[in-house]
Design a protein around this motif. Structure first.
Motif, mmCIF file in Angstrom:
data_model
loop_
_atom_site.group_PDB
_atom_site.id
_atom_site.type_symbol
_atom_site.label_atom_id
_atom_site.label_comp_id
_atom_site.label_asym_id
_atom_site.label_seq_id
_atom_site.Cartn_x
_atom_site.Cartn_y
_atom_site.Cartn_z
ATOM 1 N N HIS A 209 9.518 -1.709 5.110
ATOM 2 C CA HIS A 209 9.504 -0.383 4.503
ATOM 3 C C HIS A 209 10.915 -0.022 4.064
ATOM 4 O O HIS A 209 11.878 -0.198 4.820
ATOM 5 N N GLY A 210 11.035 0.461 2.834
ATOM 6 C CA GLY A 210 12.328 0.895 2.318
ATOM 7 C C GLY A 210 12.582 2.368 2.601
ATOM 8 O O GLY A 210 11.636 3.163 2.768
ATOM 9 N N THR A 211 13.831 2.766 2.614
ATOM 10 C CA THR A 211 14.201 4.139 2.942
ATOM 11 C C THR A 211 13.481 5.144 2.049
ATOM 12 O O THR A 211 13.548 5.054 0.817
ATOM 13 N N ALA A 212 12.778 6.105 2.660
ATOM 14 C CA ALA A 212 12.085 7.212 1.986
ATOM 15 C C ALA A 212 11.013 6.761 1.001
ATOM 16 O O ALA A 212 10.509 7.564 0.214
ATOM 17 N N ILE B 233 0.855 -1.185 0.000
ATOM 18 C CA ILE B 233 0.000 0.000 0.000
ATOM 19 C C ILE B 233 0.893 1.237 0.000
ATOM 20 O O ILE B 233 2.010 1.215 0.519
ATOM 21 N N ARG B 234 0.378 2.319 -0.627
ATOM 22 C CA ARG B 234 1.191 3.536 -0.790
ATOM 23 C C ARG B 234 0.463 4.750 -0.227
ATOM 24 O O ARG B 234 -0.742 4.896 -0.382
ATOM 25 N N SER B 235 1.222 5.614 0.436
ATOM 26 C CA SER B 235 0.724 6.890 0.930
ATOM 27 C C SER B 235 1.917 7.817 1.110
ATOM 28 O O SER B 235 3.011 7.374 1.500
ATOM 29 N N SER B 236 1.729 9.097 0.834
ATOM 30 C CA SER B 236 2.835 10.052 1.001
ATOM 31 C C SER B 236 3.287 10.140 2.453
ATOM 32 O O SER B 236 4.422 10.555 2.729
ATOM 33 N N ARG B 237 2.461 9.744 3.390
ATOM 34 C CA ARG B 237 2.831 9.803 4.803
ATOM 35 C C ARG B 237 3.818 8.715 5.199
ATOM 36 O O ARG B 237 4.351 8.741 6.313
ATOM 37 N N SER C 114 8.538 8.931 5.723
ATOM 38 C CA SER C 114 9.373 9.189 6.904
ATOM 39 C C SER C 114 9.456 7.996 7.855
ATOM 40 O O SER C 114 10.102 8.080 8.903
ATOM 41 N N LEU C 115 8.837 6.878 7.489
ATOM 42 C CA LEU C 115 8.877 5.705 8.359
ATOM 43 C C LEU C 115 10.272 5.107 8.405
ATOM 44 O O LEU C 115 11.080 5.269 7.487
#
Length: 288
Positions: free
Chosen positions: A63-66, A27-31, A34-35
């Protein structure tokens, strides 16, 4: 092992970049940019996806960087994986696993609970908490009728030499437990843990006698190596004078898993006929 560490975040909310199907695990979200990058099946981020027709809980495991995308396990905490379009909102918000939930018995405890998850076991009236050692009692036991059990009989006659006590029945208003059961004069303790037991007999005879009560565990010994429990009159040459007499035995100990359900037999003994006998048996579960 998996799902040990639950790592919610404050104020994480945003819209999906693109819609997803019921079988998608990305799933994708601009938020998400920063994870961190240290999520896994043992250390996850819980999220809720919501639209106008319902919600689904997913757990982030990678989660991958940025990156604006995360890998998730779908349909967690009793929800069902389903499609969402790009208008759906994804957020980190408290769910059922973040409060004390309830299950009917220990066999219904969730297998994917995180450390610190707390659950009320209804048939024990006990809150337990998931730790690295398993499910541990996390709150003191209260005066809860669901852990208490009582059976009694009145107006009974016991003929010499005595025998198995039968005819016991329940119905005490302060006891509603089902963790212990009685059948044909045999008491079964149906949960592993600490228990407190008791057996009392009150009887009357017109002559001196020797009498008593006994509880016998299968194999002849209670857990911990204690032999059968008994209380027998012993005054004045081993006899009790005529009239009334009360005998009572109690036991508090730990019932291991291998002894759960074993039938504990209860006996009354006498050298003369006893009339108007009253028997009372109690069993209280004290927890793990």
């Amino acid at each position: 092992m998996a799902w040990e560490f639950r790592r919610p975040l404050f104020d994480l909310q945003g819209a999906l970049v693109v819609g997803i199907g019921a079988g998608d695990t990305q799933i994708r979200s601009s938020r998400f940019t920063s994870l961190g990058t240290d999520y896994s099946t043992g250390s996850y981020l819980p999220l809720t996806i919501t639209d106008d027709t319902g919600s689904e809980v997913v757990w982030v495991t990678s989660h991958g960087t940025a990156s604006d995308g995360v890998t998730v396990t779908r349909g967690r905490e009793g929800t069902t994986a389903r499609p969402f379009d790009s208008t759906a909102i994804v957020r980190c918000t408290p769910t059922l696993r973040d409060v004390v939930s309830a299950v009917a018995n220990r066999s219904a405890l969730p297998s994917d609970a995180h450390y610190g998850c707390r659950v009320l076991i209804l048939n024990e009236g006990q809150v337990v908490e998931r730790t690295s050692a398993g499910w541990n009692d996390s709150a003191p036991l209260e005066d809860d009728a669901t852990r208490k059990h009582r059976w009694n009989q009145s107006g009974a006659t016991v003929n010499a030499p005595g025998g198995l006590i039968s005819g016991l029945s329940g119905g005490q208003t302060n006891t509603t437990g089902t963790l212990a059961t009685m059948s044909g004069g045999a008491l079964s303790l149906n949960a592993q843990g600490m228990w407190s037991l008791g057996l009392a007999m009150y009887g009357t005879s017109q002559s001196a006698r020797n009498e008593g009560v006994e509880m016998r565990w299968p194999g002849g010994a209670f857990p911990g190596g204690i032999g059968s429990l008994f209380d027998v009159s012993g005054a004045q040459g081993g006899t009790s004078p005529s009239g009334n007499a009360l005998h009572q035995i109690t036991w508090t100990g730990y019932v291991p898993s291998g002894s759960v359900g074993d039938p504990i037999s209860m006996y009354a003994s006498t050298t003369v006929t006893l009339v108007g006998c009253v028997f009372d048996v109690f069993a209280e579960y004290l927890g793990r």
